[in-house]
Design a protein around this motif. Structure first.
Motif, PDB file in Angstrom:
ATOM      1  N   GLY A  33       0.812  -1.149  -0.079  1.00 16.83           N
ATOM      2  CA  GLY A  33      -0.069  -0.204  -0.064  1.00 16.83           C
ATOM      3  C   GLY A  33       0.910   1.241   0.029  1.00 16.83           C
ATOM      4  N   ALA A  34       0.489   2.588   0.214  1.00 14.63           N
ATOM      5  CA  ALA A  34       0.910   3.532   0.693  1.00 14.63           C
ATOM      6  C   ALA A  34       1.529   3.560   1.911  1.00 14.63           C
ATOM      7  CB  ALA A  34       0.016   4.897   0.388  1.00 14.63           C
ATOM      8  N   PHE A  35       2.707   3.330   2.212  1.00 13.20           N
ATOM      9  CA  PHE A  35       3.525   2.926   3.529  1.00 13.20           C
ATOM     10  C   PHE A  35       3.822   4.209   4.210  1.00 13.20           C
ATOM     11  CE2 PHE A  35       7.552   1.632   5.700  1.00 13.20           C
ATOM     12  CZ  PHE A  35       6.938   0.454   6.426  1.00 13.20           C
ATOM     13  N   GLY A  36       3.709   3.686   5.560  1.00 17.42           N
ATOM     14  CA  GLY A  36       4.040   4.746   6.610  1.00 17.42           C
ATOM     15  C   GLY A  36       3.980   4.129   8.081  1.00 17.42           C
ATOM     16  N   LYS A  86      14.453   0.984  10.397  1.00 18.36           N
ATOM     17  CA  LYS A  86      15.440   1.643   9.394  1.00 18.36           C
ATOM     18  C   LYS A  86      15.437   0.343   8.072  1.00 18.36           C
ATOM     19  CE  LYS A  86      18.577   4.025  12.358  1.00 18.36           C
ATOM     20  NZ  LYS A  86      19.996   4.063  12.777  1.00 18.36           N
ATOM     21  N   GLU A  87      15.434  -0.750   8.404  1.00 18.55           N
ATOM     22  CA  GLU A  87      15.526  -1.500   7.255  1.00 18.55           C
ATOM     23  C   GLU A  87      14.204  -1.664   6.513  1.00 18.55           C
ATOM     24  OE1 GLU A  87      16.242  -4.632   4.416  1.00 18.55           O
ATOM     25  OE2 GLU A  87      17.555  -3.490   5.628  1.00 18.55           O
ATOM     26  N   GLN A  88      13.079  -1.695   7.291  1.00 23.28           N
ATOM     27  CA  GLN A  88      11.883  -1.483   6.505  1.00 23.28           C
ATOM     28  C   GLN A  88      11.538  -0.359   5.567  1.00 23.28           C
ATOM     29  OE1 GLN A  88       9.338  -1.608   9.946  1.00 23.28           O
ATOM     30  NE2 GLN A  88       9.691  -3.513  10.416  1.00 23.28           N
ATOM     31  N   VAL A  89      12.150   0.890   6.036  1.00 25.20           N
ATOM     32  CA  VAL A  89      12.024   2.160   5.420  1.00 25.20           C
ATOM     33  C   VAL A  89      12.838   1.994   3.955  1.00 25.20           C
ATOM     34  CG1 VAL A  89      12.508   4.625   5.129  1.00 25.20           C
ATOM     35  CG2 VAL A  89      11.343   3.593   7.144  1.00 25.20           C
ATOM     36  N   ARG A  90      13.957   1.489   4.095  1.00 20.29           N
ATOM     37  CA  ARG A  90      15.206   0.886   3.022  1.00 20.29           C
ATOM     38  C   ARG A  90      14.576   0.005   2.090  1.00 20.29           C
ATOM     39  NH1 ARG A  90      17.657  -2.384   0.439  1.00 20.29           N
ATOM     40  NH2 ARG A  90      16.673  -3.825   2.001  1.00 20.29           N
ATOM     41  N   TYR A  91      13.999  -0.906   2.595  1.00 21.22           N
ATOM     42  CA  TYR A  91      13.104  -1.818   1.511  1.00 21.22           C
ATOM     43  C   TYR A  91      12.075  -1.197   0.751  1.00 21.22           C
ATOM     44  CZ  TYR A  91      11.010  -6.289   0.041  1.00 21.22           C
ATOM     45  OH  TYR A  91      10.579  -7.428  -0.470  1.00 21.22           O
ATOM     46  N   TYR A  92      11.316  -0.625   1.545  1.00 22.49           N
ATOM     47  CA  TYR A  92      10.051  -0.216   0.781  1.00 22.49           C
ATOM     48  C   TYR A  92      10.493   0.951  -0.206  1.00 22.49           C
ATOM     49  CZ  TYR A  92       5.271   1.996  -0.046  1.00 22.49           C
ATOM     50  OH  TYR A  92       4.316   2.193  -0.672  1.00 22.49           O
ATOM     51  N   LYS A  93      11.541   1.783   0.184  1.00 19.23           N
ATOM     52  CA  LYS A  93      11.906   2.736  -0.849  1.00 19.23           C
ATOM     53  C   LYS A  93      12.529   2.038  -1.976  1.00 19.23           C
ATOM     54  CE  LYS A  93      13.020   6.645   2.265  1.00 19.23           C
ATOM     55  NZ  LYS A  93      14.283   7.274   3.007  1.00 19.23           N
ATOM     56  N   GLU A  94      13.222   1.042  -1.868  1.00 15.25           N
ATOM     57  CA  GLU A  94      13.731   0.214  -3.089  1.00 15.25           C
ATOM     58  C   GLU A  94      12.797  -0.398  -3.863  1.00 15.25           C
ATOM     59  OE1 GLU A  94      16.281  -3.946  -3.149  1.00 15.25           O
ATOM     60  OE2 GLU A  94      17.367  -2.176  -2.098  1.00 15.25           O
ATOM     61  N   ASN A  95      11.670  -0.607  -3.175  1.00 15.63           N
ATOM     62  CA  ASN A  95      10.559  -1.455  -4.065  1.00 15.63           C
ATOM     63  C   ASN A  95       9.189  -0.702  -4.304  1.00 15.63           C
ATOM     64  OD1 ASN A  95      11.959  -4.341  -4.195  1.00 15.63           O
ATOM     65  ND2 ASN A  95      12.002  -3.855  -2.307  1.00 15.63           N
ATOM     66  N   ARG A  96       9.247   0.499  -3.906  1.00 15.14           N
ATOM     67  CA  ARG A  96       7.750   0.797  -4.063  1.00 15.14           C
ATOM     68  C   ARG A  96       7.378   1.299  -5.327  1.00 15.14           C
ATOM     69  NH1 ARG A  96       9.317   6.708  -0.984  1.00 15.14           N
ATOM     70  NH2 ARG A  96      11.428   7.149  -1.953  1.00 15.14           N
ATOM     71  N   SER A  97       8.224   1.431  -6.189  1.00 12.23           N
ATOM     72  CA  SER A  97       7.536   1.581  -7.651  1.00 12.23           C
ATOM     73  C   SER A  97       7.140   0.158  -8.234  1.00 12.23           C
ATOM     74  CB  SER A  97       8.680   2.018  -8.620  1.00 12.23           C
ATOM     75  OG  SER A  97       9.246   3.249  -8.296  1.00 12.23           O
ATOM     76  N   LEU A  98       7.562  -0.996  -7.746  1.00 13.91           N
ATOM     77  CA  LEU A  98       7.138  -2.150  -8.083  1.00 13.91           C
ATOM     78  C   LEU A  98       5.663  -2.243  -7.442  1.00 13.91           C
ATOM     79  CD1 LEU A  98       7.410  -5.147  -9.040  1.00 13.91           C
ATOM     80  CD2 LEU A  98       8.740  -5.546  -7.237  1.00 13.91           C
TER      81      LEU A  98
END
Length: 737
Positions: A600-603, A620-632
């Motif tokens: 979803g739209a993550f936060g 921190k790892e969750q935020v990194r992971y989401y940024k890396e994959n949010r376009s997908l």
């Protein structure tokens, strides 16, 4: 041209590579439906598909020997009272008291592209070649009323949109007491009806029932699309699954009271009606005036529910949502609501924001409590000026400090409401929707402002726009926390009171339009006590919606699964919140809270300062992971794999368009002792592509056909490592080059 008119047979054929929709002009010059479904090859005439016969107790609409008995005829936009005893698509009350109409075909227009139906939201095209449209013109000579039926078929999607417009050209006024957006008659009743029902904190649960003779419907008479029923239904064949079989989807682009009704007659024909709810609706039309109905988006799938959903996702994400944020990756945000509620000051807010920045959050959102004397929910709604006790430097000063940290700033508003304990109400008690002399029902100690009145919309706009102009605001969360009661406008004439519900929604759309026009860079998120107005009409103005006030990850599985029946992941506001969960008191692993919210739209919806160091590292790892994959995640193709409504486990996957990347989520509700093996079959990959599959630091390689036909073994030890009860796993799929 995917819309053909066969003049000899008087038939229209709308088609693309997937679907066909065939309309006939019947012998009484009214419109009949001959076929809707999988594409068929065009021919000069489909007249053999017309069914009619004389039956006992039938009323003929034409002199004998005609066999046109409307009760047994599949029609396109039917009326009541001339032989068809089923529910009609419209009703017009005339000055002599009659409600009988007879609209006959007088012409049509076929053209490339799609016209707007402002002031209403609707799906659109960017290039004329994306769609073709048909306008069919009908006329009732006795009342001198013109009726336009609008159809658009998209070239590359199995989508047809429909709406209607009434234009009064006679010298006498008329009154619309019912005006559905679309009606469709299907030749049999061998369907199950799927719809999305619920309540606050458990919105859009998937419900399924077999059609029977009689009427089955979902609706809202609340002035909003509501948490109780979503403006959507699907008819699926009993054997249809997520990925196989025939499905018809119907979705209304509207945010107010609606009716979605399925009627099965005693000869097993099925009629679907969809539009504004006729209860409390009366729309007078004088000479030269018109009424436009909202748009229904119809989707046909011969590949199950998931294909229907993917069609809605693509259409709504790319041709309903508009503006800067349509295709832009959504920021990772932190909202302070469950961290502080209304008990905060600038110092405590900045402390939370500083921690959010340190873990990689991009947007800080200040929720309710910043205005008037808003120390609880019993006061100050409508007083849109800053509470200097809490924020001595105002919203402008706070927003500048947040931006100086390197984050964007967002703000909560609830512009449609007021409390009686407010300056707004004390100065303008007539601004609320209420009936003179009647008790004014309370809900959350607040009342609904009469947005059917332009001067009230102007008043609210001036305050909200003023706050935005003087501050650095990048995001607005627009809330709406109660339904309409005592529906009456103190500024409307008696004969105009049936217009108030619809004009209210038009007022909401007007305020949205003004704000997004002046502030096109702001990301708007709609909210209505969570998902109480999660509908396509809202997505036209706000590209994402707060999915539910229930932030528990386990409950969100059902809510987000049901929401995905119609709405794209990019529209689903989904946050990681604190434990024990504020709605249920449940303890859920922080990994699972993120693994659900990722889709979803993550936060985040908590105070990060209260987490342990280990939890902060996880964030921190969750935020990194989401940024890396949010376009997908936000733009990929979504597949539902296991339903939370059917068992202990839930699974889904999102796959990139080129099938080179994918992310799957697997979730269990309760752990099991000495349990059986688990295996998950994937969908959407390329059969001949070799993928590297990663989860919890372990990798393997397998071809797409193996992953889809044999599946992945789910290791229960891995689930136990991530929490046991309410545990989850993510699987990353990357094409091996």
């Amino acid at each position: 041209m995917p819309i053909l008119y066969h003049e000899q047979s008087k038939e229209f054929h709308l088609y693309n590579k997937e679907i066909s929709y065939i309309i006939e002009i019947m012998e009484d010059n009214q419109l009949g439906n001959l076929y809707y479904g999988k594409k068929v090859i065009d021919r000069d005439s489909f007249a053999h598909l017309h069914e009619e016969m004389k039956r006992s107790q039938a009323a003929s609409h034409l002199p004998e020997p005609s066999k046109l008995y409307l009760q047994y005829t599949k029609q396109e936009y039917p009326s009541y009272g001339t032989g068809d005893y089923r529910y009609p698509a419209f009703e017009i009350k005339q000055n002599n008291g009659s409600r009988i109409s007879h609209f006959e075909y007088i012409g049509h227009n076929i053209y490339k592209g799609k016209k707007k139906i402002e002031p209403l939201p609707a799906v659109y095209v960017e290039e004329e070649g994306e769609a073709d449209s048909l306008e069919i013109e009908l006329f009732d000579e006795l009342t001198n009323t013109r009726l336009l039926l609008f159809y658009t078929i998209y070239a590359e999607l199995p989508v047809i949109t429909r709406s209607a417009k009434f234009i009064q050209e006679g010298t006498e006024s008329i009154c619309l007491t019912n005006a559905m957006s679309a009606s469709i008659d299907l030749p049999d009743m061998d369907f199950e009806m799927l719809h999305l029902a619920g309540a606050w904190a458990r919105e859009r649960y998937v419900k399924l029932r077999k059609l029977e003779q009689g009427v089955q419907s979902v609706y809202s008479m609340r002035g909003a699309s509501s948490t109780e029923h979503n403006p959507f239904l699907a008819l699926k064949r009993p054997e249809a699954t997520e990925h196989t079989g025939e499905v018809y989807g119907f979705s209304l682009v509207y945010s107010g009271s609606f009716l979605a009704q399925v009627e099965v007659c005693t000869h097993d024909m099925t009629r679907v009606l969809f539009g504004i709810h006729p209860n409390n609706f009366e729309w007078p039309l004088n000479t030269g005036e018109s009424f436009q109905t909202p748009e229904v988006v119809m989707v046909y799938s011969d590949q199950g529910l998931n294909k229907m959903s993917q069609t809605y996702h693509k259409l709504y994400r790319t041709r309903l949502v508009r503006g800067k944020w349509r295709d832009k990756a959504r920021p990772v945000l932190l909202n302070n609501w469950e961290a502080t509620y209304m008990d905060f000051n600038e110092e405590s807010i900045l402390k939370i924001a500083e921690k959010a920045k340190s873990v990689g959050v991009e947007l800080f959102v200040l929720d309710d409590g910043w205005f008037g004397t808003r120390d609880d929910d019993k006061q100050s709604l409508g007083d849109w000026f800053v509470d200097k006790r809490k924020l001595p430097n105002g919203i402008s000063g706070l927003s500048e400090k947040i931006e100086a940290m390197g984050m964007k700033f967002g703000l909560w508003i609830e512009p449609e409401m007021t409390n009686k304990n407010s300056d707004l109400y004390r100065n303008h008690p007539d601004y609320i929707i209420s009936v003179p002399g009647r008790f004014e029902s309370l809900s959350r100690t607040q009342h609904v402002l009469d947005f059917s009145r332009k001067e009230i919309v102007d008043y609210i706009h001036s305050m909200i726009a003023g706050i935005i102009r003087e501050s650095k605001i990048s995001y607005i969360k627009w809330d709406m926390n109660r339904y309409i009661t005592e529906c009456y406008s103190r500024a409307a004439l008696p004969e105009e009171q049936g217009m108030v519900m619809h004009k209210y929604i038009l007022g909401v759309y007007d305020l949205y339009t003004r704000l997004i026009t002046e502030f096109p860079d702001i990301l708007f998120e709609s909210c209505a006590s969570g998902g109480g107005r999660f509908d396509p009409g809202m997505l036209y103005f706000a590209p994402q919606t707060w999915c539910s006030d229930d932030t528990d990850a386990n409950e969100r599985l059902k809510i987000q699964y049901g929401t995905s029946m119609v709405y794209p992941l990019s529209s689903i506001g989904a946050h990681v919140s604190a434990v024990p969960n504020h709605q249920l008191g449940r303890l859920t692993p922080i990994q699972s809270r993120a693994n659900v919210a990722f889709f979803g739209a993550f936060g985040y919806e908590l105070d990060l300062n209260k987490l342990t160091e280990e939890e902060i590292e996880a964030v921190k790892e969750q935020v990194r992971y989401y940024k890396e994959n949010r376009s997908l995640i936000q733009q990929g193709n979504f597949y539902r794999l296991k339903s939370p409504f059917e068992g202990n486990d839930t699974a889904w996957i999102v796959v990139s368009d080129d099938k080179s990347k994918a992310i799957a989520g697997y979730y269990q509700r309760l752990n099991k002792v000495n349990a059986s093996w688990l295996r998950l079959q994937i969908k959407g990959l390329d059969e001949s592509t070799l993928y590297q599959v990663s989860s919890l630091g372990k990798t393997m390689e397998a071809y797409g056909d193996e992953l889809m036909n044999i599946g992945i073994i789910i290791n229960r030890k891995d689930l136990n490592r991530t929490g046991g009860d309410f545990a989850s796993l993510l699987f990353d799929f990357v094409k091996v080059k």
